[in-house]
Design an enzyme around this catalytic site. Structure first.
Site, PDB file in Angstrom:
ATOM      1  N   GLU A   1      -4.859  -8.398  -0.678  1.00  0.00           N
ATOM      2  CA  GLU A   1      -5.733  -8.424   0.729  1.00  0.00           C
ATOM      3  C   GLU A   1      -6.956  -8.032   0.235  1.00  0.00           C
ATOM      4  OE1 GLU A   1      -4.372  -5.476   3.442  1.00  0.00           O
ATOM      5  OE2 GLU A   1      -2.096  -5.966   3.076  1.00  0.00           O
TER       6      GLU A   1
ATOM      7  N   GLU B   1       0.896  -1.230  -0.023  1.00  0.00           N
ATOM      8  CA  GLU B   1      -0.040  -0.018  -0.161  1.00  0.00           C
ATOM      9  C   GLU B   1       0.841   1.224   0.145  1.00  0.00           C
ATOM     10  OE1 GLU B   1      -2.992  -0.184   2.934  1.00  0.00           O
ATOM     11  OE2 GLU B   1      -3.886  -1.889   1.942  1.00  0.00           O
TER      12      GLU B   1
END
Length: 511
Positions: free
Chosen positions: A287, A165
């Site tokens: 994820e 991220e």
């Protein structure tokens, strides 16, 4: 009660790509040394059986891989050591339960980091390396060690993802896109120099700025003549949480939300395919979950299980891998959990108690076993047949907010004459709801062993069977779905082959 009439046919064919067991998420890698962590993961492997496991912390200091020995005060030099003692213990354990690592390169070892910024209770450093050559060497030494220990043929099957991220400033200092692209280029080349057959991906972005980042990432790769093997991203499905005490309460998003629902996910496919160089590249969702915080009570509910069932029915449309975040509640991003049910990400909580969403994954794995084709898919159920012509299905009553709406799925299918057994495994708020039992026992943070066992006994589906005779070449059956319920069913032909003298009707005193 509303009834949905659904006619099934062995001649039907629906698109359904089921990668339910492709990957599972984990908290920081160092937690794999804990017995509780290992017990929770063993349960997941026994009942579901994932192929890969992906999580943070490969290069964090608690794994102790990168070491510097400073002898300058004695007239010597700073020397670099690499210590793989803990890494070997973790990966030996994963492989012993038939799990392959999905290698996320991160976070930054403290002595290699350019800054002080950290994230989480366990302080993962999220700044770039102060020396990219040292970072490159760390990657290469680690991969070569793994090849030496586990063999090239095994290790090159482990995907590699660069960071996590980077479009969020907490996970990558200042969310600096240009700096991340530099990190990716150095890391990509480092891996490929070890062995060109490693599969390397990125940019591992989450929602919000995913379109911007994925497009810019592909433009960068095109300009640098880099060819990532997979494109990775994340997917969460709740609004911003409202925090109270230790908890964050979040509302579910409409799964068809243009930005963050299935249409938003599909935009990644469209962006990739707009580049001739990258068209058709696999997408890995490394994820996904409902909420993105590990203190969201939604995660522990039957509502979460039903919502994820709908997700699993469609995620394979565009994506070759999707990894639920996470398998267990042995997890410390926001500190050590305070109580048994605390809104953790996991499929399993402490005491090795499966939550309702655990069974969502188990049920979809049943659909995959001996799979032949999908014959029905809508927003309430998915039905397949296997190579022995057993009909298998998962149906679910998905609600975004409590509505009191229950319904019945009424199925009819043409079959050969004979008797059939309908097997159902039910997960709903009445028969498979360990959260309710814990609540009714007082929501205690300190539980006696017998209370934990009692709660665990309420965490398994209700199993029922019923014999149905085909009438005029048809079998009909109803599945009642209360709000937030999920039911697995099988319809299989059955013949009675009793032992000599055994009479069930006589045993049960049936006439």
């Amino acid at each position: 009660m509303k009834k949905n009439d659904i006619k099934l046919s062995f001649d039907n064919s629906c698109s359904f790509n089921n990668y339910v067991d492709s990957c599972i998420g984990t908290g920081r890698m160092g937690l794999a040394l804990f017995k509780e962590y290992q017990d929770q993961l063993k349960l997941c492997q026994k009942e579901i059986g994932f192929k890969y496991i992906r999580g943070h912390g490969l290069f964090c200091d608690d794994m102790a891989i990168y070491q510097e020995r400073d002898m300058t005060r004695f007239g010597g030099e700073v020397t670099i050591d690499y210590n793989f003692t803990y890494l070997d213990l973790v990966f030996d354990f994963y492989l012993s339960i038939n799990l392959k690592p999905y290698l996320e390169l991160g976070f930054m070892p403290y002595k290699m980091a350019s800054g002080e910024q950290t994230i989480f209770y366990w302080k993962g450093n999220t700044t770039p390396p102060k020396d990219y050559d040292a970072w490159k060497k760390l990657i290469q030494v680690t991969l070569r060690h793994l090849i030496d220990r586990y063999g090239r043929d095994e290790v090159i099957t482990w995907p590699v993802e660069v960071w996590n991220e980077p479009n969020l400033p907490g996970f990558w200092e200042n969310a600096d896109m240009e700096e991340y692209f530099k990190l990716f280029e150095v890391s990509f080349n480092a891996v490929k120099e070890v062995d060109k057959d490693f599969k390397v991906g990125g940019p591992a972005v989450c929602g919000g700025s995913d379109r911007k980042w994925i497009k810019a990432f592909l433009e960068f790769c095109k300009g640098k003549n880099l060819e990532p093997d997979v494109i990775t991203r994340h997917h969460y499905a709740t609004e911003l949480p409202e925090y109270t005490g230790h908890y964050g309460y979040a509302k579910l998003m409409d799964p068809m939300n243009e930005e963050d629902g299935f249409p938003g996910l599909h935009s990644t496919r469209e962006i990739i395919d707009s580049f001739p160089e990258f068209k058709g590249k696999d997408i890995h969702i490394t994820e996904f979950n409902t909420s993105y915080i590990p203190i969201c009570p939604l995660h522990d509910t039957n509502q979460n299980a039903a919502y994820i069932a709908n997700q699993l029915s469609k995620l394979g449309d565009d994506n070759k891998l999707y990894s639920y975040w996470t398998f267990g509640d042995c997890f410390e991003e926001m500190g050590v959990p305070y109580s048994l049910f605390h809104g953790g990400f996991g499929l399993v909580t402490y005491g090795n108690i499966p939550k309702p969403t655990f069974w969502t994954f188990a049920f979809f794995k049943y659909l995959k076993d001996n799979y032949k084709t999908c014959i029905q898919k809508d927003d309430t159920s998915i039905v397949v047949i296997d190579n022995e012509n057993t009909v298998k299905g998962v149906c679910y009553n998905v609600t975004l907010e409590r509505s009191g709406n229950d319904f019945i799925n009424s199925y009819e299918i043409n079959v050969k004459d004979g008797n059939y057994v309908l097997l159902t495994k039910r997960v709903d708020e009445e028969v498979c709801n360990p959260l309710k039992v814990w609540h009714d026992l007082g929501e205690n943070r300190i539980l006696k062993k017998e209370d934990i066992e009692l709660i665990k006994s309420a965490s398994y589906p209700q199993v029922s069977t019923k014999v149905i005779s085909a009438v005029d070449g048809k079998v009909s059956f109803d599945i009642e779905l209360k709000e937030n319920a999920m039911v697995y069913f099988e319809l299989r032909k059955v013949s009675v082959i009793s032992d000599t003298g055994y009479d069930y009707n006589r045993v049960m005193q049936y006439k």
